[in-house]
Structure formats: C-alpha cells, structure tokens
Design a protein around this motif. Structure first.
Motif, PDB file in Angstrom:
ATOM      1  N   ASP A  50      -4.713  -5.833  -3.220  1.00 17.02           N
ATOM      2  CA  ASP A  50      -5.402  -7.119  -3.279  1.00 17.02           C
ATOM      3  C   ASP A  50      -4.502  -8.211  -3.863  1.00 17.02           C
ATOM      4  OD1 ASP A  50      -7.729  -6.137  -2.155  1.00 17.02           O
ATOM      5  OD2 ASP A  50      -8.581  -5.567  -4.085  1.00 17.02           O
TER       6      ASP A  50
ATOM      7  N   TYR B 219      -7.018  -1.324   5.385  1.00 13.68           N
ATOM      8  CA  TYR B 219      -6.790  -0.518   4.174  1.00 13.68           C
ATOM      9  C   TYR B 219      -8.113  -0.247   3.455  1.00 13.68           C
ATOM     10  CZ  TYR B 219      -5.335   0.587  -0.595  1.00 13.68           C
ATOM     11  OH  TYR B 219      -5.184   1.181  -1.836  1.00 13.68           O
ATOM     12  N   HIS B 220      -8.910  -1.287   3.229  1.00 12.94           N
ATOM     13  CA  HIS B 220     -10.159  -1.125   2.481  1.00 12.94           C
ATOM     14  C   HIS B 220     -11.187  -0.328   3.273  1.00 12.94           C
ATOM     15  CE1 HIS B 220      -9.061  -3.390  -1.020  1.00 12.94           C
ATOM     16  NE2 HIS B 220      -8.720  -4.453  -0.302  1.00 12.94           N
ATOM     17  N   ALA B 221     -11.186  -0.476   4.592  1.00 15.07           N
ATOM     18  CA  ALA B 221     -12.097   0.320   5.408  1.00 15.07           C
ATOM     19  C   ALA B 221     -11.773   1.809   5.279  1.00 15.07           C
ATOM     20  CB  ALA B 221     -12.019  -0.116   6.869  1.00 15.07           C
TER      21      ALA B 221
ATOM     22  N   ALA C  66       0.818  -1.210   0.000  1.00 16.40           N
ATOM     23  CA  ALA C  66       0.000   0.000   0.000  1.00 16.40           C
ATOM     24  C   ALA C  66       0.851   1.260   0.000  1.00 16.40           C
ATOM     25  CB  ALA C  66      -0.931  -0.013   1.214  1.00 16.40           C
TER      26      ALA C  66
ATOM     27  N   ALA D 261      -4.904   5.614   3.453  1.00 11.94           N
ATOM     28  CA  ALA D 261      -5.297   4.209   3.480  1.00 11.94           C
ATOM     29  C   ALA D 261      -4.089   3.321   3.770  1.00 11.94           C
ATOM     30  CB  ALA D 261      -5.944   3.822   2.153  1.00 11.94           C
TER      31      ALA D 261
ATOM     32  N   ARG E  89      -5.243 -10.534   6.214  1.00 10.33           N
ATOM     33  CA  ARG E  89      -6.635 -10.059   6.187  1.00 10.33           C
ATOM     34  C   ARG E  89      -6.843  -8.847   7.070  1.00 10.33           C
ATOM     35  NH1 ARG E  89      -7.424 -15.647   6.312  1.00 10.33           N
ATOM     36  NH2 ARG E  89      -7.847 -15.605   8.550  1.00 10.33           N
TER      37      ARG E  89
ATOM     38  N   ALA F   4      -5.295  -5.802   5.278  1.00 11.80           N
ATOM     39  CA  ALA F   4      -6.060  -5.494   4.075  1.00 11.80           C
ATOM     40  C   ALA F   4      -7.424  -4.916   4.432  1.00 11.80           C
ATOM     41  CB  ALA F   4      -6.218  -6.748   3.222  1.00 11.80           C
ATOM     42  N   ALA F   5      -8.055  -5.438   5.478  1.00 16.68           N
ATOM     43  CA  ALA F   5      -9.353  -4.917   5.909  1.00 16.68           C
ATOM     44  C   ALA F   5      -9.227  -3.475   6.381  1.00 16.68           C
ATOM     45  CB  ALA F   5      -9.928  -5.797   7.019  1.00 16.68           C
TER      46      ALA F   5
ATOM     47  N   ASP G 117      -0.575  -2.966  -6.061  1.00 20.68           N
ATOM     48  CA  ASP G 117      -1.935  -3.489  -5.947  1.00 20.68           C
ATOM     49  C   ASP G 117      -2.073  -4.251  -4.626  1.00 20.68           C
ATOM     50  OD1 ASP G 117      -4.194  -5.317  -6.146  1.00 20.68           O
ATOM     51  OD2 ASP G 117      -4.290  -4.777  -8.265  1.00 20.68           O
TER      52      ASP G 117
ATOM     53  N   VAL H   3     -10.340   3.225   2.690  1.00 23.47           N
ATOM     54  CA  VAL H   3     -10.743   3.636   1.331  1.00 23.47           C
ATOM     55  C   VAL H   3     -12.240   3.901   1.281  1.00 23.47           C
ATOM     56  CG1 VAL H   3     -10.960   2.855  -1.061  1.00 23.47           C
ATOM     57  CG2 VAL H   3      -8.818   2.485   0.178  1.00 23.47           C
ATOM     58  N   ARG H   4     -13.024   3.021   1.893  1.00 23.12           N
ATOM     59  CA  ARG H   4     -14.478   3.203   1.904  1.00 23.12           C
ATOM     60  C   ARG H   4     -14.881   4.477   2.629  1.00 23.12           C
ATOM     61  NH1 ARG H   4     -14.371  -2.379   2.920  1.00 23.12           N
ATOM     62  NH2 ARG H   4     -14.709  -1.994   5.153  1.00 23.12           N
TER      63      ARG H   4
END
Length: 386
Positions: free
Chosen positions: A88, A115-117, A81, A128, A109, A112-113, A86, A119-120
């Motif tokens: 994912d 990071y995606h949280a 990140a 992120a 996980r 990654a979670a 990438d 981003v959302r």
C-alpha cells in the motif's frame, strides 16, 4: 539505481531499444528501464531494485509517456510485493510520482487490486505477489495490443481525411515505442503510414525545454528509416503558413470526460494553428488515458516542472554532480531568473478533429462520444464508431 551500458544498435534501420522489462536475476527481481534522459547520446539501462528507485526514475523522466507509466506503476507494485515491502505504501508513492498522466495511477491500482484480491482469497505473500506480477504482465500485453490497433485505426482515418496520400505529418513530443508496451500511440500511426509507403515527411517538433522530440522522436524515426525533419517549436507556424503540414498527430497524457486533451506543453498552440489552417488535429491514445472522473480541461492537474529545465540546457549524457538534484547544464538565462515551466497544456475538444483509441475513433469529439467510448471500454464489446 544501477547503470548498465549497452552498445547502441548499428545502422539507421536498427529497432528502437526496449523501454522497460521485468527481470529476475539471482539477487532478486528488478525493473529494468532504458534511461530516456541519456538518449540519443547513449543507451543506458537503469536497474531498479525497489520502489523509491522507480519513483525517482519516473520523476526524472528516465521512464515517461502515459501508457508506459501505467506499466511501470504496475510492475512497481509487483516489485514491492515480491521483495516483501509494504504494498500500500509503494502504491501510494508510485501513484503520486507524477500528477497529470492518468495511466500511472491506473496501472498501480490494477496491480494493487490483484494483490489484495489474492490476499482476500487466502493466498500467502508469495502467491499474492505473483498475482500482482501477472496483472502487470497482462497490462503490458494489453498495451502492446492496443498500440497495434490504434495504428490501424489511425492510418484508416488519415486515408479517409486525406485520400490523396503522401502525408506530411507534424508531431510533438515523443509518442512511440519509448512510451508504450508496443510501438506507441501517435508515432505508431506514423510508423504504419510509413510502412504503407504513404509518409512523405515527418515534421518533428524539438519539444522544449527537454527536447523529447529531437532526442527521442528523431531517435525512433531514424531507426525506422523515416523521412523526417526536425524543427524548433516556434517554427511550426511557418510550416502551416507554407502549406507544408497535412495533419498533426500527437499523443495524450490525460483526456477529460468532455474530450479536453492534456499533452506535452506546446500541443495547444499546434491545435490553434491547425484549426486556422484547416488541418486535421488528431490525438492518439489508449482508452486507459481517458479519465471520466475528470470532468473537463480545467480539472486536469498540470504538473509544474523545475525552473532550471528552462534556464539551463541540460545535455542528455551529462551526469548529475554529487549531491545535485539534476544533471549539469549550460545556463541560458541570467542567474536568478524565474521560469514558468508547465509540463503540459490542455487542448479543448472543439479544436480536436478526432481521438483515435484501440476501440476506434471518436469524431466529433464530444462529451457524449467520450462517455460512449468509456461504456464500450468497460463492457469490452465492439469498437467505437466515428
């Protein structure tokens, strides 16, 4: 992947070198590892600048041990990140670098979670990435704390099971600071017993074929000033027969929902010997090593390692030849010999006296006890009663 040599600590009581850290030099963030394949001959740092380098370090066992693999996986996601790769794709590559240790996927996980949280929630790539790194650092700290708690619970259990003290403990593979954000799992318990003046002798299985016991556990035991003795794996039976073992204390790479324990190959025979000789067989692992989605031992995927690890003896300081997949070794079998080389074996719960975690002790080891442990771990409330 760059190598950086550093001087080995002087004196038998010198602390074990770090196993993993995150650094941010001017040229960009990196994950720095102590190359465990080179121990005990020399302490060499591997500087991983991207995820493929880290994946290769995991597969080659330069970094190993269930809890530390989880930490490495989390930092790997953060590395991808922060450097703009990438996330994912990096997470997928890291999670499947080795199949048996459940902590690896867990750490991947979590980062990654995070990071995606972020981003959302509208974070830009920099923020992120910072969220992923913060989660990796949190996991690192949690593992260090879990190590300390396991050491306390394990020592208390030994005091309960063996009130006479003066323990002679047999261990297999390596389960100390080289596999953890703290002092380890099983070897952390041994260190706590040693500090209390209760360790009479640590018996160290060499742990064929890659000698994690002779190379790594002996390395840590020497620096801690323990009284330890190295033995070939097939000499353990003689020790039991002579009444020289008071307890077996090992780590784990995955614990199934029924309490089956996957650990370095050679652990199951020790459990059988311990049961026959009425010796406690104790597994020490954080709750992150418990996988409720794996129903039983038969469902645990056991990693199969290359045959050359058995047919050749590889010196820890030997470099790999140009274009070769592994370091140069000394053949100990005829050319073309096929080798059976599982990295782990599985011990059924009925052979395990107790499982020690940071949340307490599960004993007897049953599916219900494991389920209660998982429930308490998810809620974060209280300790598991023995």
């Amino acid at each position: 992947m760059a190598d950086e040599h550093r001087e080995s600590p002087e004196g038998a009581a010198a602390p074990t070198a770090f196993a993993l850290r995150w650094e941010e030099p001017p040229e960009g963030p990196v994950v720095v590892l102590l190359d465990q394949t080179r121990l005990p001959a020399e302490e060499v740092e591997l500087v991983c600048t991207d995820v493929p380098m880290l994946v290769e370090a995991i597969r080659s066992l330069a970094v190993r041990g269930a809890p530390l693999l989880g930490i490495a996986g989390a930092y790997g996601v953060a590395l991808a990140a922060v450097r703009g790769f990438d996330v994912d794709e990096a997470a997928e590559s890291l999670a499947h670098a080795r199949p048996t240790a459940v902590n690896l996927g867990y750490g991947v996980r979590r980062a990654a979670a995070a990071y995606h949280a972020a981003v959302r929630d509208g974070a830009d790539p920099e923020r992120a990435a910072a969220a992923a790194l913060a989660e990796a650092r949190t996991l690192h700290g949690e593992d260090a704390e879990a190590s300390e708690r396991m050491a306390g619970h394990g020592r208390a259990l030994l005091d309960e099971l063996l009130p006479a003290g003066g323990y002679r403990i047999l261990t297999h593979c390596n389960s100390g600071a080289l596999v953890s954000g703290g002092e380890g799992t099983a070897l952390a318990v041994v260190k706590a017993v040693h500090r209390a003046g209760q360790l009479r002798r640590l018996w160290v299985d060499e742990t064929r074929p890659l000698f994690q016991g002779s190379r790594l556990t002996a390395y840590e035991a020497a620096r801690a000033g323990m009284a330890y003795t190295l033995l070939t794996d097939n000499a353990a039976g003689s020790l039991f027969a002579a009444g020289e073992v008071d307890a077996v204390v090992i780590g784990a790479d995955r614990i199934a929902a029924d309490g089956s324990v996957a650990n370095k190959v050679g652990s199951y025979p020790l459990a059988v010997l311990a049961r026959y000789h009425h010796v406690p067989f104790i597994v020490v692992a954080p709750t992150t090593t418990v996988d409720p989605d794996t129903p039983d031992g038969a469902a645990i995927e056991v990693e199969q390692r290359p045959g050359h690890e058995v047919t050749d003896v590889i010196l820890p300081h030997a470099p790999a030849a140009p274009g070769a997949e592994a370091a140069l070794g000394v053949p100990v079998a005829p050319l073309g010999t096929q080798a059976f080389n599982p990295a782990f074996d599985v011990t059924p719960p009925e052979l395990v006296t107790a499982i020690v975690t940071e949340r307490g002790v599960v004993a007897p080891v049953t599916e219900g006890g494991i389920a209660e442990l998982c429930d308490r771990s998810r809620s974060g409330n209280g300790m598991m009663a023995s």
